[in-house]
Design a protein around this motif. Structure first.
Motif, short mmCIF file in Angstrom:
data_model
loop_
_atom_site.label_atom_id
_atom_site.label_comp_id
_atom_site.label_asym_id
_atom_site.label_seq_id
_atom_site.Cartn_x
_atom_site.Cartn_y
_atom_site.Cartn_z
N GLU A 49 0.83 -1.21 0.00
CA GLU A 49 0.00 0.00 0.00
C GLU A 49 0.87 1.26 0.00
OE1 GLU A 49 -4.25 -0.83 2.02
OE2 GLU A 49 -2.58 -0.99 3.42
N ALA A 50 1.95 1.22 0.75
CA ALA A 50 2.85 2.38 0.78
C ALA A 50 3.49 2.59 -0.59
CB ALA A 50 3.94 2.16 1.85
N ALA A 51 3.85 1.50 -1.27
CA ALA A 51 4.47 1.62 -2.58
C ALA A 51 3.51 2.21 -3.61
CB ALA A 51 4.96 0.25 -3.05
N THR A 52 2.22 1.85 -3.49
CA THR A 52 1.24 2.37 -4.46
C THR A 52 0.76 3.77 -4.09
OG1 THR A 52 -0.65 1.42 -3.25
CG2 THR A 52 0.41 0.03 -4.94
N GLY A 53 0.94 4.15 -2.84
CA GLY A 53 0.46 5.45 -2.39
C GLY A 53 -1.04 5.50 -2.24
N SER A 54 -1.68 4.33 -2.14
CA SER A 54 -3.15 4.26 -2.05
C SER A 54 -3.55 3.25 -1.00
CB SER A 54 -3.77 3.86 -3.39
OG SER A 54 -3.40 4.75 -4.41
N LYS A 55 -4.72 3.46 -0.40
CA LYS A 55 -5.28 2.47 0.49
C LYS A 55 -5.99 1.43 -0.36
CE LYS A 55 -8.18 1.92 4.58
NZ LYS A 55 -9.07 2.58 5.56
N LEU A 56 -5.56 0.19 -0.28
CA LEU A 56 -6.09 -0.87 -1.14
C LEU A 56 -7.06 -1.79 -0.43
CD1 LEU A 56 -2.73 -1.88 -2.88
CD2 LEU A 56 -4.41 -0.18 -3.64
N LEU A 57 -6.91 -1.91 0.89
CA LEU A 57 -7.73 -2.83 1.67
C LEU A 57 -8.45 -2.09 2.78
CD1 LEU A 57 -5.13 -5.73 2.01
CD2 LEU A 57 -7.11 -5.68 0.47
N GLU A 58 -9.74 -2.40 2.93
CA GLU A 58 -10.55 -1.85 4.02
C GLU A 58 -10.66 -2.91 5.09
OE1 GLU A 58 -11.72 1.34 5.45
OE2 GLU A 58 -12.10 1.49 3.29
N HIS A 71 -9.58 -2.63 -6.12
CA HIS A 71 -10.15 -3.35 -7.25
C HIS A 71 -9.28 -3.17 -8.50
CE1 HIS A 71 -13.92 -4.99 -5.73
NE2 HIS A 71 -14.08 -3.88 -5.02
N VAL A 72 -8.80 -1.95 -8.71
CA VAL A 72 -7.92 -1.69 -9.86
C VAL A 72 -6.63 -2.48 -9.72
CG1 VAL A 72 -6.57 0.07 -11.07
CG2 VAL A 72 -8.90 0.59 -10.29
N ALA A 73 -6.06 -2.46 -8.51
CA ALA A 73 -4.82 -3.22 -8.27
C ALA A 73 -5.03 -4.71 -8.50
CB ALA A 73 -4.33 -2.97 -6.84
#
Length: 303
Positions: A49-58, A71-73
């Protein structure tokens, strides 16, 4: 401006873990599936998540859910895995003596009507080539060609095919099937507008055949009443035999079911009932020698 992801910070182990967690809804189960300790799995997900700069999991008490970015990831991760699997399979073919590998995606009509005989002849002439065949919906075939997941595709006309080189392949006749006790069973030939007085059995919402019949109903100004939707012609035929509705299908693809289930064939007068199937490759793509040979074989068998 978005900051590009550093590929060095993302590996296949982490991507596989991310997909496993997304599918199971649990970090614990995802870690077990990937044979990782829970603490190591959690650290990998946080780093991802840090590498993508986005929150991926809730994260919640109910488990793990994907965010919109997640979802995109997930879609891109699955595409990477497919590409790696194809990479592995194709190199494995060469190491085992197979000198060519072609990925052919085709819709249900082409796969059941025309391709078996053509592929049998091709593989008889070229035993050192492996053809990986996958049945998909027409729209998905186009996307696979554009994305490089397929080398050659066969799909129905009227499917948007931007970025592809397209050529005619075959034609098939669409007919109406109904149960023997259905009111239409007394008819040998009709127009589609007349059929719209009855309920239908159809394929799922992504099929080119459903799009074609829905467009014809819209042009006739009469809504098409879908009672049942399934994923295959075989399932359609069984539903029609149970008198759950009538269905529009390619005649050649369903001959065996027509005979076995005692279905009635009603031919359509509409011009669109004679449908073209198209063959396509990606525009500007240099095909492998094996793929070029298959394209020539398909072109030679076209009508």
């Amino acid at each position: 401006m978005a900051v590009p992801i550093n590929p060095a910070r993302v590996d296949f182990v982490t991507l596989r873990l991310f997909c496993a967690v997304a599918r199971s809804g649990s970090i614990t189960k995802g870690a077990e599936a990937c044979h990782l300790a829970l603490s190591a799995a959690s650290r990998r997900l946080s780093d991802f998540e840090a590498a993508t700069g986005s929150k991926l999991l809730e994260r919640s008490s109910q488990g793990i859910a994907l965010t919109p970015a997640g979802h995109v990831a997930m879609q891109h991760a699955m595409r990477l895995f497919q590409g790696f699997e194809q990479f592995s399979n194709e190199l494995g073919d060469y190491s085992s003596g197979v000198r060519g590998h072609v990925r052919l995606w085709a819709n249900m009509s082409a796969l059941t009507e025309f391709l078996p005989a053509t592929l049998a002849a091709f593989l008889g002439q070229h035993p050192d080539i492996r053809v990986e065949v996958e049945e998909q919906l027409s729209g998905d075939i186009v996307r696979a060609l554009v994305d490089g997941l397929a080398d050659v595709g066969v799909f129905a006309e009227n499917t948007p095919a931007y970025g592809l080189d397209v050529a005619p392949f075959q034609t098939d006749e669409l007919v109406v099937l109904c149960a023997r006790q259905h009111p239409l069973a007394r008819t040998r030939r009709t127009d589609f507008k007349t059929c719209l007085a009855h309920e239908f059995v159809g394929l799922n919402r992504s099929s080119s055949l459903l799009e074609l019949t829905s467009r014809a109903a819209e042009q006739a100004g009469i809504p098409m009443r879908l009672r049942v939707q399934v994923r295959s012609f075989d399932a359609m035929c069984h539903m029609i035999a149970a008198n759950l509705g009538i269905g529009v299908v390619p005649l050649a693809a369903c001959k065996a079911q027509v005979s076995a289930l005692g279905l009635k064939v009603v031919r359509l007068r509409d011009a669109w009932a004679v449908r073209r199937l198209l063959m396509a490759t990606k525009t500007g793509e240099t095909l492998s020698p094996a793929a070029q040979l298959l394209v020539r074989q398909l072109m030679a068998s076209s009508t």
